[in-house]
Design a protein around this motif. Structure first.
Motif, PDB file in Angstrom:
ATOM      1  N   SER A 147       0.824  -1.207   0.000  1.00  0.00           N
ATOM      2  CA  SER A 147       0.000   0.000   0.000  1.00  0.00           C
ATOM      3  C   SER A 147       0.861   1.260   0.000  1.00  0.00           C
ATOM      4  O   SER A 147       2.039   1.230   0.353  1.00  0.00           O
ATOM      5  CB  SER A 147      -0.921   0.000   1.226  1.00  0.00           C
ATOM      6  OG  SER A 147      -0.145  -0.111   2.414  1.00  0.00           O
ATOM      7  N   LYS A 148       0.227   2.329  -0.411  1.00  0.00           N
ATOM      8  CA  LYS A 148       0.918   3.607  -0.553  1.00  0.00           C
ATOM      9  C   LYS A 148      -0.062   4.729  -0.236  1.00  0.00           C
ATOM     10  O   LYS A 148      -1.200   4.701  -0.743  1.00  0.00           O
ATOM     11  CB  LYS A 148       1.409   3.726  -2.003  1.00  0.00           C
ATOM     12  CG  LYS A 148       2.312   4.901  -2.263  1.00  0.00           C
ATOM     13  CD  LYS A 148       2.784   4.873  -3.706  1.00  0.00           C
ATOM     14  CE  LYS A 148       3.628   6.092  -3.976  1.00  0.00           C
ATOM     15  NZ  LYS A 148       4.160   6.123  -5.315  1.00  0.00           N
ATOM     16  N   ASP A 149       0.348   5.678   0.575  1.00  0.00           N
ATOM     17  CA  ASP A 149      -0.495   6.834   0.911  1.00  0.00           C
ATOM     18  C   ASP A 149      -1.903   6.449   1.361  1.00  0.00           C
ATOM     19  O   ASP A 149      -2.882   7.111   0.992  1.00  0.00           O
ATOM     20  CB  ASP A 149      -0.610   7.789  -0.293  1.00  0.00           C
ATOM     21  CG  ASP A 149       0.753   8.275  -0.760  1.00  0.00           C
ATOM     22  OD1 ASP A 149       1.661   8.376   0.085  1.00  0.00           O
ATOM     23  OD2 ASP A 149       0.911   8.535  -1.975  1.00  0.00           O
ATOM     24  N   GLY A 150      -2.024   5.354   2.099  1.00  0.00           N
ATOM     25  CA  GLY A 150      -3.328   4.983   2.641  1.00  0.00           C
ATOM     26  C   GLY A 150      -4.208   4.160   1.709  1.00  0.00           C
ATOM     27  O   GLY A 150      -5.348   3.836   2.059  1.00  0.00           O
ATOM     28  N   PHE A 151      -3.689   3.818   0.523  1.00  0.00           N
ATOM     29  CA  PHE A 151      -4.486   3.032  -0.412  1.00  0.00           C
ATOM     30  C   PHE A 151      -3.750   1.747  -0.811  1.00  0.00           C
ATOM     31  O   PHE A 151      -2.511   1.732  -0.859  1.00  0.00           O
ATOM     32  CB  PHE A 151      -4.798   3.840  -1.675  1.00  0.00           C
ATOM     33  CG  PHE A 151      -5.756   4.956  -1.418  1.00  0.00           C
ATOM     34  CD1 PHE A 151      -7.129   4.739  -1.504  1.00  0.00           C
ATOM     35  CD2 PHE A 151      -5.296   6.216  -1.054  1.00  0.00           C
ATOM     36  CE1 PHE A 151      -8.027   5.765  -1.250  1.00  0.00           C
ATOM     37  CE2 PHE A 151      -6.182   7.251  -0.785  1.00  0.00           C
ATOM     38  CZ  PHE A 151      -7.551   7.021  -0.882  1.00  0.00           C
ATOM     39  N   ALA A 207      -7.537  -4.319  -6.396  1.00  0.00           N
ATOM     40  CA  ALA A 207      -6.950  -2.980  -6.281  1.00  0.00           C
ATOM     41  C   ALA A 207      -6.547  -2.395  -7.626  1.00  0.00           C
ATOM     42  O   ALA A 207      -6.388  -1.191  -7.764  1.00  0.00           O
ATOM     43  CB  ALA A 207      -5.760  -3.017  -5.331  1.00  0.00           C
ATOM     44  N   ARG A 208      -6.360  -3.243  -8.633  1.00  0.00           N
ATOM     45  CA  ARG A 208      -5.983  -2.694  -9.950  1.00  0.00           C
ATOM     46  C   ARG A 208      -7.181  -2.069 -10.647  1.00  0.00           C
ATOM     47  O   ARG A 208      -7.025  -1.194 -11.471  1.00  0.00           O
ATOM     48  CB  ARG A 208      -5.373  -3.781 -10.823  1.00  0.00           C
ATOM     49  CG  ARG A 208      -3.967  -4.090 -10.387  1.00  0.00           C
ATOM     50  CD  ARG A 208      -3.128  -4.686 -11.496  1.00  0.00           C
ATOM     51  NE  ARG A 208      -1.840  -5.072 -10.919  1.00  0.00           N
ATOM     52  CZ  ARG A 208      -1.406  -6.312 -10.863  1.00  0.00           C
ATOM     53  NH1 ARG A 208      -2.100  -7.292 -11.367  1.00  0.00           N
ATOM     54  NH2 ARG A 208      -0.241  -6.572 -10.313  1.00  0.00           N
ATOM     55  N   GLN A 209      -8.363  -2.554 -10.290  1.00  0.00           N
ATOM     56  CA  GLN A 209      -9.561  -2.038 -10.951  1.00  0.00           C
ATOM     57  C   GLN A 209     -10.203  -0.905 -10.165  1.00  0.00           C
ATOM     58  O   GLN A 209     -10.858  -0.049 -10.729  1.00  0.00           O
ATOM     59  CB  GLN A 209     -10.600  -3.156 -11.142  1.00  0.00           C
ATOM     60  CG  GLN A 209     -10.237  -4.192 -12.202  1.00  0.00           C
ATOM     61  CD  GLN A 209      -9.341  -5.300 -11.673  1.00  0.00           C
ATOM     62  OE1 GLN A 209      -9.050  -5.361 -10.493  1.00  0.00           O
ATOM     63  NE2 GLN A 209      -8.879  -6.176 -12.549  1.00  0.00           N
ATOM     64  N   GLN A 210     -10.063  -0.943  -8.817  1.00  0.00           N
ATOM     65  CA  GLN A 210     -10.748   0.047  -7.994  1.00  0.00           C
ATOM     66  C   GLN A 210      -9.768   0.696  -7.023  1.00  0.00           C
ATOM     67  O   GLN A 210      -8.726   0.134  -6.732  1.00  0.00           O
ATOM     68  CB  GLN A 210     -11.820  -0.624  -7.120  1.00  0.00           C
ATOM     69  CG  GLN A 210     -12.827  -1.448  -7.843  1.00  0.00           C
ATOM     70  CD  GLN A 210     -13.496  -2.438  -6.900  1.00  0.00           C
ATOM     71  OE1 GLN A 210     -13.450  -3.633  -7.109  1.00  0.00           O
ATOM     72  NE2 GLN A 210     -14.121  -1.941  -5.843  1.00  0.00           N
ATOM     73  N   THR A 211     -10.168   1.866  -6.525  1.00  0.00           N
ATOM     74  CA  THR A 211      -9.373   2.507  -5.479  1.00  0.00           C
ATOM     75  C   THR A 211      -9.863   1.982  -4.143  1.00  0.00           C
ATOM     76  O   THR A 211     -11.031   2.152  -3.805  1.00  0.00           O
ATOM     77  CB  THR A 211      -9.579   4.033  -5.539  1.00  0.00           C
ATOM     78  OG1 THR A 211      -9.268   4.438  -6.871  1.00  0.00           O
ATOM     79  CG2 THR A 211      -8.674   4.743  -4.564  1.00  0.00           C
ATOM     80  N   ILE A 212      -8.971   1.323  -3.404  1.00  0.00           N
ATOM     81  CA  ILE A 212      -9.389   0.717  -2.137  1.00  0.00           C
ATOM     82  C   ILE A 212      -8.552   1.298  -1.001  1.00  0.00           C
ATOM     83  O   ILE A 212      -7.348   1.092  -0.946  1.00  0.00           O
ATOM     84  CB  ILE A 212      -9.223  -0.819  -2.182  1.00  0.00           C
ATOM     85  CG1 ILE A 212     -10.010  -1.405  -3.374  1.00  0.00           C
ATOM     86  CG2 ILE A 212      -9.675  -1.457  -0.866  1.00  0.00           C
ATOM     87  CD1 ILE A 212      -9.799  -2.883  -3.584  1.00  0.00           C
TER      88      ILE A 212
END
Ligand SMILES: [Zn+2]
Length: 305
Positions: free
Chosen positions: A199-203, A222-227
């Motif tokens: 993860s990076k910057d909370g996502f 995670a590649r399709q959506q912002t989680i």
């Protein structure tokens, strides 16, 4: 006697087994330990012996900017020689060795597809599904198999029940690979329900579930959506949190299950890596109608198995 032409392997695993056998035999003769595998030396020796017309003659650190981790490049004079490069700004020996393994994989498997250089990003080193990029996934499978041969890796991880990332550190040193590569290797072979989350910057940037976890329907797209990371996760709390491992109750990483998380922030300065270990058996997906929640003790107990 005429020289018998040995058939070339056609898969990453086939190539890794071939090179691995040569290295193992050479180390035994020299009475040297089998690990770590020194890819820089092997790439040159092996290619000179097996492909004298197109050997790897250069293995070097190179300024590749922030985008690329490594590259396989033909000699611009067109003399048939090849060079493999790693980003000289990378200080981790494990990341460098894995990158060289990845580039050697491209050399053995893909150099004849085109005479263009192949430049590889950090993300390419994490591509394990051919959905992302077939040749990148193949290069990773080769590197993983060459540097961490399954016979030895299984012995080293046979005691892993509910491992923490700290337990992978000796493996990172033994094989001289990135911690991420060692964890991905374990996820590939384990019977546990487990996942790596980067993860990076909370996502969540990407994640990878072991086959048993995937089978029980637990994964992130995670590649399709912002989680976003769960707010109570160690990855979200950051390096200042009091602990680097914690058994979260149901409702943090997963609505229905407690999840054991361990985290490190060191391997890539801008990213957190979490290893999540779920209970041995997933909740029965058909029992949604039952109003009884499983007792917490029972679920904790399942971790002990
Ligand atoms: Zn690549």
């Amino acid at each position: 006697m005429g020289q018998e032409k040995i058939k070339r392997p056609s898969t990453p695993e086939g190539w890794a087994a071939r090179v691995s056998a040569v290295v193992k035999a050479a180390r035994e003769i020299q009475k040297l330990p089998r690990f770590p595998i020194d890819v820089a030396a092997i790439a040159q020796d092996y290619s000179r012996n097996v492909f004298p017309d197109s050997p790897i003659t250069l293995v070097e650190g190179e300024k590749l900017g922030t985008k690329f981790e490594g590259a396989l490049v033909p000699n611009p004079t067109n003399n048939g020689e090849w060079g493999i490069f790693y980003n000289s700004s990378i200080k981790s020996k494990g990341r460098i060795n894995f990158t060289l393994g990845h580039e050697l994989g491209h050399y053995l498997l893909h150099r004849e597809n085109s005479s263009n250089p192949i430049f590889c990003s950090r993300r390419d080193m994490w591509a394990w599904d051919s959905e992302y990029g077939k040749i990148e996934a193949e290069a990773n499978r080769f590197a993983s198999q060459l540097l961490m041969p399954p016979d030895d890796f299984r012995v080293q991880t046979s005691e892993f029940r509910r491992p923490t990332l700290a337990q992978f550190e000796p493996l990172r040193d033994r094989y001289e690979v990135s911690l991420t590569a060692a964890v991905l290797k374990w996820l590939e072979i384990t019977t546990r329900r487990a996942m790596i989350v980067v993860s990076k910057d909370g996502f969540i940037d990407w994640s990878w579930s072991s086959p048993p976890l995937l089978k029980s329907g637990v994964y992130f797209k995670a590649r399709q959506q912002t989680i976003p990371l769960p707010a109570a996760s160690l990855a979200a709390l950051g390096p200042k949190a009091a602990t680097s491992e914690f058994l979260h109750p149901a409702g943090v990483w997963n609505g229905r299950e407690p999840v054991f998380e361990s985290v490190i922030f060191a391997e890539y300065h801008d990213m957190a890596i979490s290893l999540l270990v779920y209970p041995a058996e997933g909740p029965n997906r058909w029992s949604n109608e039952l109003d009884e929640e499983p007792a917490l003790e029972d679920t904790f107990e399942r971790f002990q198995r």
